[in-house]
Design an enzyme around this catalytic site. Structure first.
Site, PDB file in Angstrom:
ATOM      1  N   LYS A  30       0.839  -1.219   0.000  1.00  0.00           N
ATOM      2  CA  LYS A  30       0.000   0.000   0.000  1.00  0.00           C
ATOM      3  C   LYS A  30       0.859   1.248   0.000  1.00  0.00           C
ATOM      4  O   LYS A  30       2.035   1.239   0.385  1.00  0.00           O
ATOM      5  CB  LYS A  30      -0.937   0.016   1.217  1.00  0.00           C
ATOM      6  CG  LYS A  30      -0.264  -0.063   2.601  1.00  0.00           C
ATOM      7  CD  LYS A  30       0.206   1.243   3.180  1.00  0.00           C
ATOM      8  CE  LYS A  30       0.863   1.075   4.547  1.00  0.00           C
ATOM      9  NZ  LYS A  30       1.623   2.249   4.986  1.00  0.00           N
ATOM     10  N   ASP A 161      -2.193  -2.454  10.227  1.00  0.00           N
ATOM     11  CA  ASP A 161      -2.118  -2.380   8.760  1.00  0.00           C
ATOM     12  C   ASP A 161      -2.582  -3.668   8.078  1.00  0.00           C
ATOM     13  O   ASP A 161      -2.538  -3.750   6.845  1.00  0.00           O
ATOM     14  CB  ASP A 161      -0.670  -2.093   8.317  1.00  0.00           C
ATOM     15  CG  ASP A 161      -0.308  -0.621   8.412  1.00  0.00           C
ATOM     16  OD1 ASP A 161      -1.216   0.201   8.678  1.00  0.00           O
ATOM     17  OD2 ASP A 161       0.875  -0.300   8.236  1.00  0.00           O
TER      18      ASP A 161
END
Ligand code: ATP
Length: 321
Positions: A30, A161
């Protein structure tokens, strides 16, 4: 030699596995398009508002039925050995398999093969992608049938995350970044990621962030201009909205990254910023040709370890075989 790990749990359980011998799952790294951090709470964590976008730097986890003599253990091998990535019980993929085994009472064990493409300790959540991919792979290999929502719950236990690479695409994260709301994003974005030879520790970056200036009690909201830019597929408008509260702390720890940002922008990137907790620099290009030019300029310099091109957004963890 690959260390072995007993699967936590009580009495041995019967196997629930189906006939599959292996399951392969891919999950993306990401980039943070926006990151605002508030002052740490009593638990020591900084409340965040962040926008994640999943990029085509893909981690691949192959979960294989464990050999009979290793039944009940979790083993992990890297396709390309890397001294900075542990293969023992501290690897996030091993922790993910162990947590799913514990949560479902399965004690088959698994042999994980991990192919890494996200820079390690680069602020791009590669380890989190491995954990997300492992949850999906083992859920299928073991026939445990947890829903996506249940997997997201386990993912959040593993790390803030980890839920995002399960879902992929583009999303806002609140809390520690783990409470996700999808965002509409049209079009394709062309990124170049400048990697560093040495990673940065996320806790060290947050410590520096706290030292530089006291943060406001709460993070700020995602600017409307950013959600509009994404909805319109307007790369230039998105570039103008890119923001990372951790950038000053990362640049303070690694001053030479300022030159990387300048080089990427002078080679044609609309903007370049620190990705997450760094030290990777994420440069947004207006089109693929400029992305090639930016990557070439970075690769030709001695400022970076390498430059990786990746488009975005891409899907979250999904089975590929
Ligand atoms: P985040 O943005 O979530 O903090 P990151 O992308 O900066 O993560 P990772 O590549 O996930 O960093 O790894 C950070 C550290 O975690 C590594 O230095 C390594 O020691 C350890 N680690 C544990 N499991 C993994 C894994 N599967 N892949 C890479 N590193 C791992």
């Amino acid at each position: 030699m690959t260390p072995l790990h007993a699967v936590p749990g009580d009495a041995p359980q019967p196997s629930r596995s189906g006939s599959l011998t292996q399951v392969r799952v891919e999950a993306p790294g990401k980039v943070n398009l926006f990151l605002s951090a508030g002052a740490p709470g009593a638990d020591g964590y900084h409340p965040l508002t962040t926008v994640f976008q999943a990029v085509r730097l893909i981690e691949t986890v192959t979960a294989r039925r464990q050999a009979a003599d290793l039944h009940g253990t979790i083993t992990l091998t890297l396709t390309e050995p890397d001294p900075s990535v542990p293969t023992d019980a501290t690897n996030l993929a091993v922790r993910a398999a162990a947590l799913l085994a514990e949560a479902t009472g399965v004690n088959d064990g698994v042999d994980l093969l991990l192919r890494k493409r996200v820079p390690v300790a680069g602020g791009m959540a590669g380890g989190s992608a491995d954990a997300a991919a492992t949850l999906v792979a083992c859920n299928t290999l073991w026939g445990t049938g947890l829903s996506q929502a249940e997997l997201v719950g386990l993912a959040a236990e593993l790390g803030a995350d980890v839920p995002f690479p399960l879902r992929g695409a583009t999303a806002v994260g609140h809390g520690r970044g783990d409470r996700l709301t999808p965002l509409i994003a049209r079009g394709t974005y062309h990124w170049v990621f400048a990697t560093a030879a040495q990673g940065l520790s996320t806790p060290a970056v947050f410590r520096r962030f706290d030292e530089i200036a006291p943060a406001p009690a709460a993070p700020v909201d995602v600017p409307a201009a950013l959600t509009t830019a994404l909805r319109d597929g307007d790369t230039a408008a998105l570039a103008a909205c890119l923001h990372n509260d951790l950038q000053a702390a990362v640049l303070d720890l690694r001053p030479q990254l300022t030159e990387v940002i300048e080089l990427a922008e002078s080679a044609g990137a609309l903007r370049a910023i620190v990705s997450g907790a760094g030290p990777t620099i994420a440069a947004l290009a207006p089109d693929p040709a400029v992305a090639v030019r930016v990557a070439n300029a970075l690769n030709a310099s001695d400022l970076v370890a390498g430059a990786l091109r990746a488009d975005a957004p891409v899907a979250g963890a999904r089975m590929v075989g």
